[in-house]
Design a protein around this motif. Sequence first.
Motif, PDB file in Angstrom:
ATOM      1  N   LEU A 128       0.827  -1.203   0.000  1.00 19.51           N
ATOM      2  CA  LEU A 128       0.000   0.000   0.000  1.00 19.51           C
ATOM      3  C   LEU A 128       0.861   1.253   0.000  1.00 19.51           C
ATOM      4  N   THR A 129       0.246   2.376  -0.311  1.00 23.70           N
ATOM      5  CA  THR A 129       0.947   3.646  -0.150  1.00 23.70           C
ATOM      6  C   THR A 129       1.049   3.927   1.349  1.00 23.70           C
ATOM      7  N   PRO A 130       2.005   4.761   1.750  1.00 19.30           N
ATOM      8  CA  PRO A 130       2.121   5.057   3.191  1.00 19.30           C
ATOM      9  C   PRO A 130       0.810   5.585   3.771  1.00 19.30           C
ATOM     10  N   VAL A 131       0.166   6.456   3.017  1.00 20.09           N
ATOM     11  CA  VAL A 131      -1.065   7.020   3.559  1.00 20.09           C
ATOM     12  C   VAL A 131      -2.177   5.967   3.578  1.00 20.09           C
ATOM     13  N   GLY A 132      -2.185   5.104   2.592  1.00 21.85           N
ATOM     14  CA  GLY A 132      -3.158   4.017   2.572  1.00 21.85           C
ATOM     15  C   GLY A 132      -2.945   3.101   3.759  1.00 21.85           C
ATOM     16  N   TYR A 133      -1.690   2.775   4.005  1.00 19.61           N
ATOM     17  CA  TYR A 133      -1.358   1.911   5.140  1.00 19.61           C
ATOM     18  C   TYR A 133      -1.835   2.536   6.444  1.00 19.61           C
ATOM     19  N   LYS A 134      -1.547   3.817   6.573  1.00 19.84           N
ATOM     20  CA  LYS A 134      -1.906   4.511   7.805  1.00 19.84           C
ATOM     21  C   LYS A 134      -3.429   4.530   7.998  1.00 19.84           C
ATOM     22  N   THR A 135      -4.121   4.769   6.912  1.00 19.35           N
ATOM     23  CA  THR A 135      -5.572   4.902   7.015  1.00 19.35           C
ATOM     24  C   THR A 135      -6.268   3.576   7.265  1.00 19.35           C
ATOM     25  N   TRP A 136      -5.857   2.556   6.535  1.00 18.95           N
ATOM     26  CA  TRP A 136      -6.622   1.309   6.595  1.00 18.95           C
ATOM     27  C   TRP A 136      -6.041   0.296   7.576  1.00 18.95           C
ATOM     28  N   VAL A 137      -4.733   0.215   7.640  1.00 14.70           N
ATOM     29  CA  VAL A 137      -4.150  -0.890   8.397  1.00 14.70           C
ATOM     30  C   VAL A 137      -3.881  -0.524   9.849  1.00 14.70           C
ATOM     31  N   THR A 138      -3.343   0.663  10.085  1.00 12.23           N
ATOM     32  CA  THR A 138      -3.034   0.986  11.486  1.00 12.23           C
ATOM     33  C   THR A 138      -4.297   1.170  12.319  1.00 12.23           C
ATOM     34  N   THR A 139      -5.420   1.391  11.664  1.00 10.48           N
ATOM     35  CA  THR A 139      -6.670   1.544  12.413  1.00 10.48           C
ATOM     36  C   THR A 139      -7.369   0.199  12.645  1.00 10.48           C
ATOM     37  N   ALA A 140      -6.816  -0.858  12.041  1.00  6.98           N
ATOM     38  CA  ALA A 140      -7.470  -2.170  12.158  1.00  6.98           C
ATOM     39  C   ALA A 140      -6.810  -3.003  13.258  1.00  6.98           C
ATOM     40  N   LYS A 141      -7.632  -3.836  13.898  1.00  9.61           N
ATOM     41  CA  LYS A 141      -7.109  -4.688  14.981  1.00  9.61           C
ATOM     42  C   LYS A 141      -7.528  -6.133  14.733  1.00  9.61           C
ATOM     43  N   PRO A 142      -6.599  -7.077  14.897  1.00 13.87           N
ATOM     44  CA  PRO A 142      -7.018  -8.480  14.843  1.00 13.87           C
ATOM     45  C   PRO A 142      -7.684  -8.817  16.166  1.00 13.87           C
ATOM     46  N   ILE A 143      -8.844  -9.429  16.118  1.00 10.20           N
ATOM     47  CA  ILE A 143      -9.591  -9.699  17.348  1.00 10.20           C
ATOM     48  C   ILE A 143      -9.456 -11.157  17.753  1.00 10.20           C
ATOM     49  N   ALA A 144      -9.596 -12.026  16.768  1.00 11.83           N
ATOM     50  CA  ALA A 144      -9.551 -13.448  17.101  1.00 11.83           C
ATOM     51  C   ALA A 144      -9.216 -14.259  15.873  1.00 11.83           C
ATOM     52  N   ASN A 203     -10.075 -21.229  10.846  1.00 14.80           N
ATOM     53  CA  ASN A 203      -9.433 -20.460   9.780  1.00 14.80           C
ATOM     54  C   ASN A 203     -10.075 -19.075   9.590  1.00 14.80           C
ATOM     55  N   GLN A 204     -10.864 -18.665  10.561  1.00 13.66           N
ATOM     56  CA  GLN A 204     -11.464 -17.336  10.456  1.00 13.66           C
ATOM     57  C   GLN A 204     -10.653 -16.313  11.239  1.00 13.66           C
ATOM     58  N   LEU A 205     -10.215 -15.287  10.541  1.00 16.06           N
ATOM     59  CA  LEU A 205      -9.497 -14.211  11.219  1.00 16.06           C
ATOM     60  C   LEU A 205     -10.442 -13.016  11.330  1.00 16.06           C
ATOM     61  N   ILE A 206     -10.783 -12.671  12.578  1.00 13.56           N
ATOM     62  CA  ILE A 206     -11.703 -11.541  12.778  1.00 13.56           C
ATOM     63  C   ILE A 206     -10.877 -10.263  12.892  1.00 13.56           C
ATOM     64  N   ILE A 207     -11.167  -9.319  12.032  1.00 16.94           N
ATOM     65  CA  ILE A 207     -10.443  -8.055  12.037  1.00 16.94           C
ATOM     66  C   ILE A 207     -11.433  -6.936  12.336  1.00 16.94           C
ATOM     67  N   GLU A 208     -11.081  -6.119  13.312  1.00 17.99           N
ATOM     68  CA  GLU A 208     -11.993  -5.046  13.679  1.00 17.99           C
ATOM     69  C   GLU A 208     -11.483  -3.711  13.145  1.00 17.99           C
ATOM     70  N   VAL A 209     -12.384  -2.948  12.534  1.00 18.85           N
ATOM     71  CA  VAL A 209     -12.048  -1.613  12.011  1.00 18.85           C
ATOM     72  C   VAL A 209     -13.034  -0.603  12.593  1.00 18.85           C
ATOM     73  N   PRO A 210     -12.678   0.697  12.566  1.00 18.12           N
ATOM     74  CA  PRO A 210     -13.527   1.665  13.263  1.00 18.12           C
ATOM     75  C   PRO A 210     -14.927   1.865  12.663  1.00 18.12           C
ATOM     76  N   GLU A 211     -15.033   1.967  11.348  1.00 17.88           N
ATOM     77  CA  GLU A 211     -16.300   2.394  10.751  1.00 17.88           C
ATOM     78  C   GLU A 211     -16.633   1.567   9.511  1.00 17.88           C
ATOM     79  N   ASP A 212     -17.869   1.689   9.070  1.00 16.03           N
ATOM     80  CA  ASP A 212     -18.302   0.984   7.863  1.00 16.03           C
ATOM     81  C   ASP A 212     -17.438   1.303   6.653  1.00 16.03           C
TER      82      ASP A 212
END
Length: 447
Positions: free
Chosen positions: A13-29, A33-42
Amino acid sequence: LWAIIRDELQRSLTPVGYKTWVTTAKPIALNQNQLIIEVPEDLQKDYWERNLATKVVEFVYQHTGGEITPIIQTATHAETPLTTTISPKEAMGERNTATITPTFMRPTHLNSRYTFDTFVTGKGNQMAHAAALVVSEEPGTMYNPLFFYGGVGLGKTHLMHAIGHQMLTLRPDAKVKYVTSEAFANDFINSIQTRQQEQFRQEYRSVDLLLVDDIQFFADKEGTQEEFFHTFNALYDDKKQIVLTSDRLPNEIPKLQERLVSRFKWGLSVDITPPDLETRIAILRNKADAEQLQIPDETLSYIAGQIDSNIRELEGALVRVQAYATMKHLTITTSLAADALKNLKLAGKNNQLSIADIQNEVAKYYEVSVAELKGKKRVKTIVMPRQIAMYLARELTDNSLPKIGKSFGGKDHTTVIHAHEKIAQALEQNERLQNDVRELKNNLRSN
Ligand code: ADP
Ligand code: MG
C-alpha cells in the motif's frame, strides 16, 4: 500472523493508505481459519472487504500455505458478519494494484502543500480523510459525488486538493480539474460572452475528476446552476468522480435548485468538525517541523489551547508567534507566545459579534423585547424584526443554522433558512428595509 499480514500490507500500500486502513485495524480473534479483524467504521469495512481481504488471503497462503477467511467487523456495531469466503486461487488472480510511481507531477492548479502527507487526521476529519482516500484510488465508483461540508478553515479545500494529487500520483495521465464555484460561474459566463460554450463544455465534461469548492456560492446563480446540472450529469453518467464542498449541507443552501440538492445526496456526504486539542497540537507540530521552527511542546499546547475552531487561524497564530519572536530577537517560549497572541485575541473578541448582540440591537431598534424576538408570537410587528435578527445572525456571525435557531427560543434551522431568504428577497426591492439593515449593521459595528 498479524505482524506478517501487516508487513505485507505495508509493502503493497501507499504510506497514507497503510496509515488509514491498516493501522486503524485490529485483529480480534483467530478461530480455526477465520481471522476476525476489527475496524472503526463501515467505510473502512467496505474498503477492507473490497481491497484488502483478498490480499490477506493471499499473504497468509504465501507464508503458511494455509487458507484463511478474513472477517471484517466494525468496532461500533459488531454484528455477525456476512462471510464471503475467498479462496487463495481467486486471491492470486487479483491484480496487484498499489504500485506507486511518485515520479513527475505535471503542473496543475493544485496547491502543492495540500496533500495527504501534510494532512493530520483526528476525530473531526477521520471519516472525510478516509473517504477522500477511497475516491482518489477508486474514482467514480464508490462515493459519487463525494460531498464535504463544515465550517471555515477545517480542511475541506486541503482534502480536495489531496484527492487531486493522489489521483495524479496513481494515474499520471488523469485529467483533474479544481475550481471554486465562482470560477465555474465566471468560466461559464465568459463562455457565453465569447461564444465558446462548446469549448467550455468540452473542458468540463472531459475530466476524470472534477473538484468544485464552496458550492454555497452557487446560490442565486440560476443559469450557472442549470449548466452545472448538465456538467454533473455528463460526468456522473461517464462514471467520472465529482467532489464538492460547502459550508453546509446541500438542503441548507438557500436557492439551490432541488434537482441539484437531490443529486448531491446521491453519493456520500461527510462533515468535518473542529479538531480536538490533540489534533490541533499535532497540526502545529507538523507545521513547526516543516518550517524548522524550534518550539517547545508546552508552547505548542498553549497555542493550540488558545484557538479551538479554525485551523487556518491556528496556523496564523503560529506565524504570528514566529514573527513576534523574530522581531524581538527572542526564542519562542510560552510566555512569548502569550504576549504575541494577546493582541490577536483582543482584536478577535472585538470583531466577534454574538447572536445576543444582534438580538439586543434589533430589539432596541424596533422597540420590541428580546423575549419577543425569541418567542413564537406571529404578529407582524414582531415577526419582521425576528426575521431580520435571524438574517443578521446568519450574515454576520459564524454560527450554524441549528445554533441560530436554538438562540431564538429553540426554533428549527429551517425557520432560520426561511427567515434569511425572506429578508434577502425583500431587501431587493424594499428601500426602507435596506436602510434599516444598513443602519443596524452600522450600529452593530460601532458597538
Ligand atoms: P476550508 O476549505 O475547510 O475552509 P482549508 O482546507 O483551506 O479549509 O484549510 C485551512 C488551512 O488549514 C490550510 O492551510 C490547510 O492546509 C490547513 N489544514 C486544515 N486541516 C488540516 C489538517 N487536518 N492537517 C493539516 N493542515 C490542515
Ligand atoms: Mg475552502
